[in-house]
Every structure is written in structure tokens, then in C-alpha cells.
Design an enzyme around this catalytic site. Structure first.
Site, PDB file in Angstrom:
ATOM      1  N   HIS A 161      -2.872  -1.897  17.406  1.00 58.25           N
ATOM      2  CA  HIS A 161      -4.080  -2.337  16.696  1.00 58.25           C
ATOM      3  C   HIS A 161      -5.347  -2.287  17.538  1.00 58.25           C
ATOM      4  O   HIS A 161      -6.440  -2.494  17.022  1.00 58.25           O
ATOM      5  CB  HIS A 161      -3.881  -3.751  16.141  1.00 58.25           C
ATOM      6  CG  HIS A 161      -2.782  -3.822  15.130  1.00 58.25           C
ATOM      7  ND1 HIS A 161      -1.487  -4.176  15.464  1.00 58.25           N
ATOM      8  CD2 HIS A 161      -2.762  -3.522  13.821  1.00 58.25           C
ATOM      9  CE1 HIS A 161      -0.726  -4.115  14.383  1.00 58.25           C
ATOM     10  NE2 HIS A 161      -1.468  -3.711  13.379  1.00 58.25           N
ATOM     11  N   CYS A 195       0.954  -9.725  20.235  1.00 58.63           N
ATOM     12  CA  CYS A 195       0.125  -9.295  19.102  1.00 58.63           C
ATOM     13  C   CYS A 195       0.704  -9.907  17.841  1.00 58.63           C
ATOM     14  O   CYS A 195       1.843  -9.630  17.471  1.00 58.63           O
ATOM     15  CB  CYS A 195       0.110  -7.767  18.953  1.00 58.63           C
ATOM     16  SG  CYS A 195      -0.725  -7.258  17.416  1.00 58.63           S
ATOM     17  N   LYS A 241      -2.685  -2.424   6.510  1.00 55.23           N
ATOM     18  CA  LYS A 241      -3.503  -3.521   5.970  1.00 55.23           C
ATOM     19  C   LYS A 241      -4.628  -3.910   6.903  1.00 55.23           C
ATOM     20  O   LYS A 241      -5.686  -4.321   6.477  1.00 55.23           O
ATOM     21  CB  LYS A 241      -2.726  -4.831   5.814  1.00 55.23           C
ATOM     22  CG  LYS A 241      -1.485  -4.865   5.162  1.00 55.23           C
ATOM     23  CD  LYS A 241      -1.000  -6.308   5.000  1.00 55.23           C
ATOM     24  CE  LYS A 241       0.073  -6.673   6.009  1.00 55.23           C
ATOM     25  NZ  LYS A 241       1.273  -5.858   5.909  1.00 55.23           N
ATOM     26  N   LYS A 246      -3.591   5.661  10.626  1.00 53.57           N
ATOM     27  CA  LYS A 246      -2.426   5.104   9.932  1.00 53.57           C
ATOM     28  C   LYS A 246      -2.880   4.198   8.787  1.00 53.57           C
ATOM     29  O   LYS A 246      -3.765   3.358   8.964  1.00 53.57           O
ATOM     30  CB  LYS A 246      -1.582   4.278  10.918  1.00 53.57           C
ATOM     31  CG  LYS A 246      -0.342   3.733  10.240  1.00 53.57           C
ATOM     32  CD  LYS A 246       0.422   2.750  11.103  1.00 53.57           C
ATOM     33  CE  LYS A 246       1.576   2.186  10.270  1.00 53.57           C
ATOM     34  NZ  LYS A 246       1.983   0.865  10.616  1.00 53.57           N
ATOM     35  N   CYS A 285       1.583  -7.437  15.043  1.00 58.16           N
ATOM     36  CA  CYS A 285       2.881  -6.758  15.229  1.00 58.16           C
ATOM     37  C   CYS A 285       4.028  -7.750  15.332  1.00 58.16           C
ATOM     38  O   CYS A 285       5.174  -7.359  15.261  1.00 58.16           O
ATOM     39  CB  CYS A 285       2.911  -5.933  16.523  1.00 58.16           C
ATOM     40  SG  CYS A 285       1.738  -4.588  16.606  1.00 58.16           S
ATOM     41  N   CYS A 341      -3.511  -4.596  22.196  1.00 62.36           N
ATOM     42  CA  CYS A 341      -2.347  -4.122  21.451  1.00 62.36           C
ATOM     43  C   CYS A 341      -2.414  -2.605  21.314  1.00 62.36           C
ATOM     44  O   CYS A 341      -3.426  -2.074  20.849  1.00 62.36           O
ATOM     45  CB  CYS A 341      -2.329  -4.767  20.070  1.00 62.36           C
ATOM     46  SG  CYS A 341      -1.137  -3.974  18.992  1.00 62.36           S
ATOM     47  N   HIS A 383       3.973   1.551   2.389  1.00 61.40           N
ATOM     48  CA  HIS A 383       5.172   0.818   1.945  1.00 61.40           C
ATOM     49  C   HIS A 383       5.847   1.590   0.818  1.00 61.40           C
ATOM     50  O   HIS A 383       7.077   1.701   0.767  1.00 61.40           O
ATOM     51  CB  HIS A 383       4.814  -0.568   1.420  1.00 61.40           C
ATOM     52  CG  HIS A 383       4.044  -1.420   2.386  1.00 61.40           C
ATOM     53  ND1 HIS A 383       2.865  -2.038   2.047  1.00 61.40           N
ATOM     54  CD2 HIS A 383       4.287  -1.755   3.676  1.00 61.40           C
ATOM     55  CE1 HIS A 383       2.420  -2.742   3.081  1.00 61.40           C
ATOM     56  NE2 HIS A 383       3.261  -2.575   4.090  1.00 61.40           N
ATOM     57  N   HIS A 396       0.841  -1.199   0.000  1.00 58.31           N
ATOM     58  CA  HIS A 396       0.000   0.000   0.000  1.00 58.31           C
ATOM     59  C   HIS A 396       0.876   1.248   0.000  1.00 58.31           C
ATOM     60  O   HIS A 396       2.110   1.171  -0.055  1.00 58.31           O
ATOM     61  CB  HIS A 396      -0.998  -0.029   1.167  1.00 58.31           C
ATOM     62  CG  HIS A 396      -0.357  -0.135   2.527  1.00 58.31           C
ATOM     63  ND1 HIS A 396       0.505   0.814   3.026  1.00 58.31           N
ATOM     64  CD2 HIS A 396      -0.447  -1.089   3.487  1.00 58.31           C
ATOM     65  CE1 HIS A 396       0.904   0.467   4.243  1.00 58.31           C
ATOM     66  NE2 HIS A 396       0.347  -0.707   4.543  1.00 58.31           N
TER      67      HIS A 396
HETATM   68  N1  MSP Z   1       8.406  -7.048   8.296  1.00 58.94           N
HETATM   69  C1  MSP Z   1       8.590  -5.941   9.166  1.00 58.94           C
HETATM   70  C2  MSP Z   1       9.905  -5.259   8.903  1.00 58.94           C
HETATM   71  C3  MSP Z   1      11.134  -6.089   9.070  1.00 58.94           C
HETATM   72  S1  MSP Z   1      12.573  -5.199   8.684  1.00 58.94           S
HETATM   73  C4  MSP Z   1      13.822  -6.156   9.174  1.00 58.94           C
HETATM   74  C5  MSP Z   1       7.454  -4.943   8.944  1.00 58.94           C
HETATM   75  N2  MSP Z   1       6.822  -5.016   7.781  1.00 58.94           N
HETATM   76  S2  MSP Z   1       5.593  -4.091   7.321  1.00 58.94           S
HETATM   77  O1  MSP Z   1       5.097  -4.658   6.098  1.00 58.94           O
HETATM   78  O2  MSP Z   1       4.651  -3.957   8.390  1.00 58.94           O
HETATM   79  O3  MSP Z   1       6.202  -2.706   6.954  1.00 58.94           O
HETATM   80  C6  MSP Z   1       6.449  -1.728   7.891  1.00 58.94           C
HETATM   81  C7  MSP Z   1       7.089  -0.544   7.232  1.00 58.94           C
HETATM   82  O4  MSP Z   1       6.303  -0.086   6.113  1.00 58.94           O
HETATM   83  C8  MSP Z   1       7.131   0.665   8.157  1.00 58.94           C
HETATM   84  O5  MSP Z   1       8.217   0.618   9.031  1.00 58.94           O
HETATM   85  C9  MSP Z   1       7.241   1.787   7.160  1.00 58.94           C
HETATM   86  O6  MSP Z   1       8.546   1.848   6.637  1.00 58.94           O
HETATM   87  C10 MSP Z   1       6.293   1.321   6.063  1.00 58.94           C
HETATM   88  N3  MSP Z   1       4.924   1.757   6.352  1.00 58.94           N
HETATM   89  C11 MSP Z   1       3.851   0.947   6.518  1.00 58.94           C
HETATM   90  N4  MSP Z   1       2.751   1.723   6.731  1.00 58.94           N
HETATM   91  C12 MSP Z   1       3.113   3.012   6.697  1.00 58.94           C
HETATM   92  C13 MSP Z   1       2.423   4.219   6.801  1.00 58.94           C
HETATM   93  N5  MSP Z   1       1.126   4.266   6.977  1.00 58.94           N
HETATM   94  N6  MSP Z   1       3.139   5.359   6.699  1.00 58.94           N
HETATM   95  C14 MSP Z   1       4.488   5.364   6.480  1.00 58.94           C
HETATM   96  N7  MSP Z   1       5.169   4.234   6.388  1.00 58.94           N
HETATM   97  C15 MSP Z   1       4.524   3.041   6.499  1.00 58.94           C
HETATM   98  O7  MSP Z   1       7.209  -4.140   9.827  1.00 58.94           O
END
Ligand code: MSP
Length: 501
Positions: free
Chosen positions: A141, A125, A297, A294, A128, A138, A20, A17
Site C-alpha cells: 500500500h 500494515c 478498495k 491493482k 494487509c 507497506c 473479488h 469489486h
Molecule cells: N480476507 C483475506 C483472505 C482470507 S482467505 C483465508 C483477503 N481478503 S480480500 O478481500 O483482500 O481479498 C483478496 C482476494 O481477492 C485476492 O486474493 C484475490 O483472490 C481477490 N482480489 C482482490 N483484488 C484483486 C485484483 N485486483 N485482481 C485479482 N484478484 C483480486 O485477502
């Protein structure tokens, strides 16, 4: 110099999304910027494919975890390709080389005496993949936590508190922006660190712990190791340290603030234990929100598909919006209106308009090639100085972990050239020598912008370079260079205006 950039490896549990895409675009802007400066660059992203969260998501989709993660990570890889992100390596944690490395990494911690067996009882969680001991729900969430009691291996995190404090205190750039650095320091100074549970027996979907296959590694240990495994030699035989060192020194991790503790506390402690250098910087972004929440997903109403946005405003439009609007570290509420308004006013009206007026006029009045020598007029000198300052501001913005500063400086430079163009009113100049001098300044200004803009609007700047007779091997050192001859072709609009609504 070698510069190694990473994004988080994203969970292969859902579709990518806008959140990411944001972190990945920031990392890509850094990669492009350092490449222009002449560094050897590598950008790594990937997919986090183990753990309970993925196992459950696969089950819910009626798929085997292996097939499920294949499909999910392919969607991420495809998106990065479609957004024009220069991914040098895409690391998947289910790959054989990663698994072998993660096991070697574990053995390094064990050899240090930092791993011991115990029992974990606590609330967890799954979303997380994190224990929360202090609450029933959590904090991220808002859902009830699940209770676990199981045998677990622990990492002696408690040993590393002082060393972490010292490292952060003595390395100003270790955590950017500074507010995040202070937050971590305050926490470390005020709290003892509890040892970290680093294995699970309640899932099979993970990397077996060396010597005790009843346990799989905690998914975060597995995931963090990916930053190194991607650099390590394949198979079990190689010399990890030698290979890792070539890229690892000077590593920058781009992360969201949600995963700060993992990167600012757990990861450096694990590295210290393994006897490896720490990364140079963690650049921590805030959250993109939608309707004040925020983008995540687990909140389907907040999900914004980056592709729907690029279909509307182009990949440059989306990239520009995110890099310029979102000051690093700050939360920003996304709105469609804001996106269209920013793209139109910054790109279409400002830069795009200047570029097309210039190319049309130059081609019509002076033809495809004309000699141009610099003028000593004060307005022209001023414009050159502005552009050279812009180059420095762009560099400083990136160094400070805030490319929004850089993007704005780029935009202001465009506005300054635009003002010069307006003020000199070249369409009224009859004398060809003078016309060449004035348009020559604008030409050089646009040539410089075509380098400085590459991290922010690469597609448009690549087209602009072709129209300005420049090659596509842009380098920062071109900025300020004078050309004896200007070559200008009329080009279509760099940034089409986007219709509202
Ligand atoms: N798999 C772990 C990361 C492991 S790294 C060794 C994880 N994955 S995640 O799919 O949840 O991605 C998290 C990351 O996506 C956040 O730290 C950020 O970089 C990015 N973001 C996800 N949602 C976001 C927003 N709404 N806004 C900004 N960045 C976001 O955590």
C-alpha cells in the site's frame, strides 16, 4: 468423486469489486466444469469479519462491528447470487460454529507443542493484516507501517520448512501456475522461516484464545480455519476429522497472488501441525488492474463495480471476458473498450451469429423436428473430431489451472462450426435429405457446445439448450452423442451486440 472448491473469504470491510468477482467466477467455472463431469461439487466462499482492519472500518462508519459486518457480508452474498455463482456455503467468521471450530483448531496446534508465548515487536500494515519487518512502509500500500510491541503467542512455523519443501517438490500441482510454485520453492530453499505471531492483545474484535482471553487469534489464523470450519460439525461435540475428510481430500483453493504466502507456507504448516491432510491445489490468479494499478478498495479510483458491467454486457458477458481474457497468473489491465470488443467479437459475432442463422434456417426449411443421420463427408468428420478435441483441451486447461485455455478452445470450436456452416452454404441446398445432413452436423455441434460452454456462458447455453430441445441436466458425457431427431426452435439472440461508448 467429491471436489471441494474455495475462494478467499473476503474482508467484510468494503464493497465487493471486480477483483473479488474475478476469483469467485474462476472458482465457479471450476465448480460447473467438475459438476458436468459427474463429480459431487461444493463451492465455499465467505466473509472475513474479524481483526483490526474491520474494527477500524466499522468505527469510521460509526457502526458497531457486528452491524457493520452484517451489512458488508450481505453485499458480497448478494453479488454472488446476482452473478449466478453457485455458492454452496457462505462462511462467516463471526458465526458460532466457526468460532468453536477455530478454537478446537488452535488446541490441536497447542497439543502438538507448536504454540508458545512470547512478545512481538515489529511494524504492521493494518490494511494487509500483516507484519513487515524489513521496511518502514507497506510494500503493497505504500503507507507508513504502524509499530507494535505486545505479548503474543507464536506458532512454530520454523519447524515446518523442510516438510513444506518436500511437499511442494513432490506435488507438481500443489501450486498452479508453475511460476508461483517455483517462486515459493525458491523462497523456502533460501530462507529460514521465522515463527509466526498468531495472537493479538491490541484488539478485542476477534476469537478469544482458548485459556487466555486477553488475546484474540490473529485474523489470518481465524480466516484460514474457515476452509475447514465450514465442513465441521456444529457445536463442540462432533468428530471434526470424520466430517472434514469427506470433502477435504482434493480441496482446491482459488486465491490471488497477494495472499500466496499465507496459503502456500502458513496454511500447509498449520495443517501439518494439526495432523490434517493438505489441500490438493492452490490456483493462484494474477491481478486485475485499472489504469495500471491493482484494483483495490484502498485505491478508490480503481474500483469497478461488477454490477455496472453486467448492466452493460450481461452476466455472461462479464464472466466470459474475465475467464477468456485473463490467463491465470497474469496481470491484466481492465478496460471498458476491451470488454465490449471481446464480448462483441467472441460472443455476438461468432457464436451468437452462428446460432441465430442456424435456428432461423432450420426452423424455416425443416420445421421444429426432423430426422438427422450422420454423414460420412470428410468436412463433417473433421468437425466432429475438432469438437472432441475441444472437450479434451477444455479439461486440460482446467487441470492446468488455466481456464482461459479452455475458453479459447470453446471459442475456436464455435469458429470451426461457423466455417463449416459457411462452406456448406445450407441456404443454397435444395435437396432436403442433404440439407438435413448438413444442418444435422451443425445441430450436433451446437448441442456439444451447449455443454462445453456452460462454465463460461451459462445463461446463454441454458437458453441454447432449450432452443435445441435439450434438457437442463447437461453432462459432459453428452458430447459426441448422436440424436436421431433434431428439435429446433427459433430463439432470440443469444448474445446481443453491445453498443460501444
Ligand atoms: N480476507 C483475506 C483472505 C482470507 S482467505 C483465508 C483477503 N481478503 S480480500 O478481500 O483482500 O481479498 C483478496 C482476494 O481477492 C485476492 O486474493 C484475490 O483472490 C481477490 N482480489 C482482490 N483484488 C484483486 C485484483 N485486483 N485482481 C485479482 N484478484 C483480486 O485477502
Amino acid at each position: 468423486m467429491k471436489r471441494y472448491f474455495t475462494t478467499p473469504i473476503y474482508y467484510a470491510s468494503g464493497a465487493p469489486h471486480l477483483g473479488h468477482a474475478y476469483t469467485t467466477l474462476v472458482a465457479d467455472a471450476y465448480r460447473r466444469h467438475r459438476a458436468l463431469l459427474g463429480d459431487d461439487v461444493m463451492l465455499v466462499t465467505g466473509a472475513d469479519e474479524h481483526g483490526q482492519k474491520i474494527e477500524r472500518a466499522a468505527l469510521a462508519a460509526g457502526m458497531r462491528p457486528r452491524d457493520f459486518v452484517d451489512a458488508r457480508s450481505a453485499a458480497f452474498e448478494q453479488l454472488w447470487h446476482d452473478l449466478g455463482i453457485g455458492v454452496d456455503r457462505f462462511e462467516r467468521t463471526t458465526g458460532a460454529a466457526h468460532i468453536a471450530f477455530a478454537r478446537r483448531f488452535w488446541l490441536r496446534l497447542a497439543a502438538r507443542g507448536d504454540i508458545y508465548a512470547g512478545e512481538y515487536a515489529g511494524r504492521y500494515c493494518i490494511e494487509c493484516e500483516q507484519y513487515f519487518t524489513e521496511s518502514e512502509v507497506c510494500p503493497v500500500h505504500g503507507r507508513p507501517l504502524e509499530s507494535f510491541r505486545e505479548p503474543s503467542y507464536f506458532f512454530r512455523l520454523s519447524r515446518y520448512r523442510q516438510a513444506l519443501i518436500r511437499h511442494i517438490e513432490t506435488h507438481d500441482d500443489f501450486i498452479l501456475p508453475t511460476a508461483r510454485r517455483n517462486e515459493v520453492l525458491t523462497f523456502l530453499r533460501a530462507n529460514a522461516l521465522r515463527d509466526l505471531s498468531i495472537s493479538r492483545v491490541s484488539t478485542r474484535w476477534g476469537i478469544p484464545v482458548p485459556g487466555d482471553p486477553a488475546h484474540v487469534m490473529y485474523v489470518w489464523i481465524d480466516a484460514l480455519a474457515s476452509y475447514l470450519s465450514v465442513l465441521a460439525p456444529d457445536g463442540d461435540a462432533g468428530d471434526d476429522d470424520a466430517v472434514i475428510e469427506t470433502w477435504w481430500n482434493g480441496a482446491t483453493h482459488f486465491i490471488g497472488k497477494d495472499i500466496l504466502t499465507f496459503h502456500a507456507i502458513y496454511w500447509p504448516a498449520l495443517l501439518m501441525s494439526a495432523g490434517l491432510a493438505l489441500p490438493r491445489s492452490l490456483v493462484v490468479n494474477g491481478w486485475l488492474t485499472a489504469f495500471g494499478r491493482k484494483i483495490a478498495k484502498s485505491e478508490p479510483e480503481t474500483i469497478i463495480d461488477p454490477r455496472a458491467l453486467t448492466a452493460r454486457v450481461g452476466r455472461d458477458g462479464l464472466r466470459w471476458y474475465l475467464l477468456r481474457r485473463v490467463s491465470l497468473g497474469q496481470d491484466v489491465d481492465f478496460s471498458d473498450e476491451d470488454l465490449v470488443q471481446t464480448v462483441n467479437s467472441d460472443l455476438a459475432n461468432n457464436l451468437g451469429n452462428l446460432f441465430s442463422r442456424f435456428t432461423v434456417l432450420a426452423a424455416r426449411r425443416l420445421g421444429a423436428e426432423w430426422p438427422c443421420s450422420p454423414t460420412a463427408e470428410s468436412a463433417a468428420v473433421e468437425i466432429r473430431e475438432t469438437i472432441s478435441r475441444t472437450g479434451q483441451t477444455i479439461n486440460a486447461g482446467f487441470d492446468a489451472g488455466n481456464p482461459a485455455i479452455s475458453a479459447r478452445a470453446f471459442l475456436e470450436s464455435g469458429a470451426a462450426i461457423n466455417a463449416f456452416f459457411q462452406q456448406q452454404a445450407p441456404w443454397q441446398i435444395a435437396d432436403e435429405v442433404r440439407l438435413r445432413a448438413v444442418l444435422g452436423e451443425v445441430y450436433h455441434g451446437l448441442c456439444d457446445l451447449s455443454v462445453m460452454g456452460l462454465p463460461f456462458v451459462p445463461d446463454a447455453m441454458t437458453r441454447a439448450r432449450t432452443a435445441l430441445g435439450l434438457d437442463n441436466d447437461a453432462a459432459w458425457e453428452e458430447i459426441g452423442r448422436r440424436h436421431a431427431v433434431a428439435r429446433v426452435r427459433e430463439a432470440g439472440p443469444l448474445f446481443p451486440r453491445i453498443a460501444a461508448g
